[in-house]
Write an enzyme that holds these catalytic residues in place. Sequence first.
Site, PDB file in Angstrom:
ATOM      1  N   HIS A  99      46.875  33.962  50.672  1.00  0.00           N
ATOM      2  CA  HIS A  99      45.646  34.527  49.994  1.00  0.00           C
ATOM      3  C   HIS A  99      46.221  34.519  48.206  1.00  0.00           C
ATOM      4  O   HIS A  99      45.511  33.937  47.232  1.00  0.00           O
ATOM      5  CB  HIS A  99      45.657  36.355  49.883  1.00  0.00           C
ATOM      6  CG  HIS A  99      44.358  35.971  49.874  1.00  0.00           C
ATOM      7  ND1 HIS A  99      43.363  36.634  49.873  1.00  0.00           N
ATOM      8  CD2 HIS A  99      44.554  37.267  48.035  1.00  0.00           C
ATOM      9  CE1 HIS A  99      42.130  37.800  49.022  1.00  0.00           C
ATOM     10  NE2 HIS A  99      43.033  37.777  47.691  1.00  0.00           N
ATOM     11  N   GLU A 100      47.232  34.879  48.064  1.00  0.00           N
ATOM     12  CA  GLU A 100      47.895  35.000  46.471  1.00  0.00           C
ATOM     13  C   GLU A 100      47.535  34.051  45.734  1.00  0.00           C
ATOM     14  O   GLU A 100      47.471  33.793  44.955  1.00  0.00           O
ATOM     15  CB  GLU A 100      49.124  36.318  46.577  1.00  0.00           C
ATOM     16  CG  GLU A 100      48.980  37.463  47.168  1.00  0.00           C
ATOM     17  CD  GLU A 100      47.839  38.264  47.311  1.00  0.00           C
ATOM     18  OE1 GLU A 100      47.478  38.307  46.235  1.00  0.00           O
ATOM     19  OE2 GLU A 100      47.413  39.327  48.259  1.00  0.00           O
ATOM     20  N   ASN A 145      49.576  37.910  39.935  1.00  0.00           N
ATOM     21  CA  ASN A 145      49.477  37.868  38.698  1.00  0.00           C
ATOM     22  C   ASN A 145      50.245  35.912  38.739  1.00  0.00           C
ATOM     23  O   ASN A 145      50.998  35.516  39.711  1.00  0.00           O
ATOM     24  CB  ASN A 145      51.083  38.339  38.013  1.00  0.00           C
ATOM     25  CG  ASN A 145      50.811  40.054  38.961  1.00  0.00           C
ATOM     26  OD1 ASN A 145      49.895  40.000  38.298  1.00  0.00           O
ATOM     27  ND2 ASN A 145      51.640  40.303  39.882  1.00  0.00           N
ATOM     28  N   GLU A 148      45.994  44.564  37.594  1.00  0.00           N
ATOM     29  CA  GLU A 148      44.512  44.665  37.616  1.00  0.00           C
ATOM     30  C   GLU A 148      44.320  45.461  38.295  1.00  0.00           C
ATOM     31  O   GLU A 148      44.662  46.071  38.552  1.00  0.00           O
ATOM     32  CB  GLU A 148      44.111  42.852  38.821  1.00  0.00           C
ATOM     33  CG  GLU A 148      42.503  43.104  38.717  1.00  0.00           C
ATOM     34  CD  GLU A 148      42.408  41.725  40.360  1.00  0.00           C
ATOM     35  OE1 GLU A 148      43.570  40.981  41.089  1.00  0.00           O
ATOM     36  OE2 GLU A 148      41.461  41.629  40.856  1.00  0.00           O
ATOM     37  N   ALA A 197      49.152  42.991  47.896  1.00  0.00           N
ATOM     38  CA  ALA A 197      49.747  42.360  46.682  1.00  0.00           C
ATOM     39  C   ALA A 197      49.056  42.092  45.320  1.00  0.00           C
ATOM     40  O   ALA A 197      47.569  42.542  45.676  1.00  0.00           O
ATOM     41  CB  ALA A 197      50.094  41.300  47.220  1.00  0.00           C
ATOM     42  N   HIS A 213      44.613  31.712  45.473  1.00  0.00           N
ATOM     43  CA  HIS A 213      44.441  31.929  43.810  1.00  0.00           C
ATOM     44  C   HIS A 213      44.639  31.709  42.483  1.00  0.00           C
ATOM     45  O   HIS A 213      43.873  31.892  41.638  1.00  0.00           O
ATOM     46  CB  HIS A 213      44.831  34.331  43.930  1.00  0.00           C
ATOM     47  CG  HIS A 213      43.821  34.960  44.546  1.00  0.00           C
ATOM     48  ND1 HIS A 213      42.788  35.045  43.939  1.00  0.00           N
ATOM     49  CD2 HIS A 213      43.977  36.762  44.820  1.00  0.00           C
ATOM     50  CE1 HIS A 213      41.910  36.391  44.970  1.00  0.00           C
ATOM     51  NE2 HIS A 213      43.069  37.248  44.904  1.00  0.00           N
TER      52      HIS A 213
HETATM   53  N1  B3K Z   1      43.763  40.836  43.257  1.00  0.00           N
HETATM   54  C1  B3K Z   1      44.180  42.044  43.789  1.00  0.00           C
HETATM   55  C2  B3K Z   1      43.475  43.340  44.566  1.00  0.00           C
HETATM   56  C3  B3K Z   1      43.949  44.090  42.746  1.00  0.00           C
HETATM   57  C4  B3K Z   1      42.841  45.536  43.057  1.00  0.00           C
HETATM   58  C5  B3K Z   1      42.993  46.678  42.036  1.00  0.00           C
HETATM   59  N2  B3K Z   1      42.576  48.142  42.339  1.00  0.00           N
HETATM   60  C6  B3K Z   1      44.804  41.262  45.343  1.00  0.00           C
HETATM   61  C7  B3K Z   1      44.108  39.772  45.870  1.00  0.00           C
HETATM   62  O1  B3K Z   1      43.077  40.468  45.757  1.00  0.00           O
HETATM   63  O2  B3K Z   1      45.059  39.146  45.836  1.00  0.00           O
HETATM   64 ZN    ZN Z   2      42.257  38.450  46.120  1.00  0.00          ZN
END
Ligand code: B3K
Ligand code: ZN
Length: 860
Positions: free
Chosen positions: A301-302, A269, A125, A266, A305
């Site tokens: 948070h992760e 994925n 990302e 973090a 997602h």
């Molecule tokens: N989604 C990633 C962040 C990616 C940043 C790219 N430069 C972490 C997060 O917000 O959970």
């Molecule tokens: Zn995020």
Amino acid sequence: MSQPNQRRVAKSRHDYQSPAFCIDNIDLTFELDPKATRVTSVMQLRRLRDSEPLHLDGQQLQLVSVAIDDIPLSDTQYQLDDNSLILTALPDSCRLTIVTIVAPQQNTALEGLYLAGTTFCTQCEAEGFRRISYFLDRPDVLAQYSVTIIADAEQYPYLLSNGNKVAEHFDAQGRRVVRWHDPFPKPSYLFALVAGDFDVLEDQFCTQSGRNVSLQLYVDKGQGDKGHFALAALKRAMAWDEQRFNLEYDLDVYMVVAVDFFNMGAMENKGLNVFNSKYVLADAATATDRDYFNIESIIGHEYFHNWTGNRVTCRDWFQLSLKEGLTVFRDQEFSADMSSPTLCRIDAIKLIKTAQFAEDASPMSHPIRPEQVLEMNNFYTVTVYDKGAEVIRMLQTLLGKQAFADGLTLYLRRHDGQAVTCDDFLQAMQDASGVDLTAFARWYSQSGTPELSVSQQYDASTKQLRLVLQQHTPATADQAEKQPLVLPVKVELLIPGAASQRHLLTLTEAVAEFNFVNISAEPVVVWLEQFSAPVKLHVNSSDENLLYIATNATDGVARWDAMQQYWSRQIAQLIKGHPLEALLPDTLFTLLSQLLAQPGNDTALSAELLTLPDFDTLAEQYAEIPVDAIIDARKQLSLHLANCLAQALLNCYHTLGCEPYQYQQDAAGRRHLRAVCLHYLALLGREELIRRHYHQSDNMTDTISALQAAQQGSAVLFAQLLQRFSEKWYQDALATDKAFSLAATDPTEQVFSGIEHMLQHPLFSWQNPNRIRALFSAFSMRNAAQFHRADGRGYALLQQTVAKVDAINPQVAARLVTPLLSWRRYDAKRQSLMRQALLQLSQLAAISNDLYEKVSRSLN
Ligand code: B3K
Ligand code: ZN
């Protein structure tokens, strides 16, 4: 600029076009080699629009071969440039095979496939997959991934990718071969691969529907003991999402890998999170209470997602807040439930009032859904993330908790497996609640900080209260015209001799008034309780009323906020030349003494009430930031408070005492209040206290508190303790980062030799973002006195650093440059020095897009 101009074309949100092809499946094979990894990609393509060529993204790739339905193409049958591979005259559906070679060892940008020490890992990302293979590297192309990883068996015992492991064997050369399959179609930015040797912690989580999920945490060899907290936090997050939003995990395995080289916190994925080790590893000796808090919050948070981001993702990158604002909101709610809602809210508010307001006022200002982007990595901002979360929070406030949860359920059900927009999200919220959100949607398109001016009139004869609210959003760098926004304004009426009343006032126009009847006496109004809208509040309440609110408001956040307003006001008065002694009334000292005398009650909040607003918060109250005056006035006020409260501070400090370490809310609150006392006492030169605090400490939190106190109170002691600390942690990178940050926030001129000295540390590396941030972000963002030196030495140091880092890691460089961008907010002399630094950066021969976008916006 030396780069060709066509590389610098920004994209606009309005130019979105759906892809001409879709890729249903991709089968990737990696033959891992640090110098040259061979990537074979076999894609099943389907045409969606007639006669258009296939435009694949690719960067820094060595193309080996291209074949369609197994028939190799000659290099005249495709077009190749630095950013793309274009194929024309493709059949409506075909199998496209592309072989490329990448060089992980040379990848210092840490985007795509790179080496973190000896571990292979990926970061895709936003647009990193194109550095792995040619692909439609955009979030609205969802494919099913199968991945085969082949690597030396001894060096890389663990070969990981998304989804479920489906096969493992050794090939004829004795290499390990592992195959993965992810059943959930996903965009390329959620692809991940990790290969290395680790300590592995394993656990299980049984979901609400009774499925067992295997949890695996991979950390560097020898660090296993520091992973337990993160793993336990993951289980708490999984349980919380089921309970609060009825959301369950969907794969059989959830893996978290901690690596030392990572551009941010973090990455979510699918099924294989990659974390900066800073946000995984913790034990009492090396992690502070704040570190523990952050680990729990980022693990959450992760994990969150997985639904808000992965199962339902973004159609295009302009929609980033769709997943990030929403997921930050979710992690804030989780943290609040796990620790203290009041403190979590205070933390979030502080961030908005400092970094986010500053971003709105800067040349990089943008709405939570940006309109124009050159380098997407520049838009992972506090606006998209944290203001985005405030917008979600306002929705919850306006719709109510239940309707909001129903809206989220509808959104996820309606769009599961899709790539959608912020408008789709709002539509679901509207459909589930029946509330028209047309006007609210402006929060997504309008940038800037609204200013809310409020006043009250009370008529004692009719017992009526009138509250008048008026909003105005000043123009920003990106947008001149502003419209009124929907502002939920929570108020509490503190009515003498009667029970208080709480109301939600919704302001939809530029001005509105709200009338209340039967109010028995003139109330003190607590405005914007909980910071219910991300605005700058202008209110004319007296100092006396602010102290009254700080003592009597029902809500802890409101008490803190009133105190912050009070302190800011006194500092403003000092800056105007009012004498200190005349400013502070007895009621203030009564309040503060009470807080110190009863440290048993909500110690963490007391600590916050006793802490003056930081430089950045104060700075946001001025159009032109009076750097020296703010620093001086803040110092003067701190010292005065320390003198007046010396005995009470000392008593409180001793009453709290030190206790064996445990990361637990109440204990962390006590440590915090004790640290605040120590900080004030340090200003009075209580060196023996600091020394004892340092030596008695059995944990990193107290150790750092002692060092910070010394830093403010005694240069000699600070140097001694920092030296001792550095020696103790000489071989521990994360603890050494703390030493770096302490050196870099030294408010004296010694900071320059301190930084110089730390650059010689064997653990310092220009390739490691954590090291760079620990030294230079700390210096430029948390050391106003030295960074903003009138002689420009601070600016020059940052400029040289950014120039150096840009050649290594553009993402890190572009973040580092931020404090220089707002040069227009300083006095003429500083303006000219900061501008000069930016001009020099703009002339870098090979300036990255990341840095170019920010510097050019700032100079234009
Ligand atoms: N989604 C990633 C962040 C990616 C940043 C790219 N430069 C972490 C997060 O917000 O959970
Ligand atoms: Zn995020």
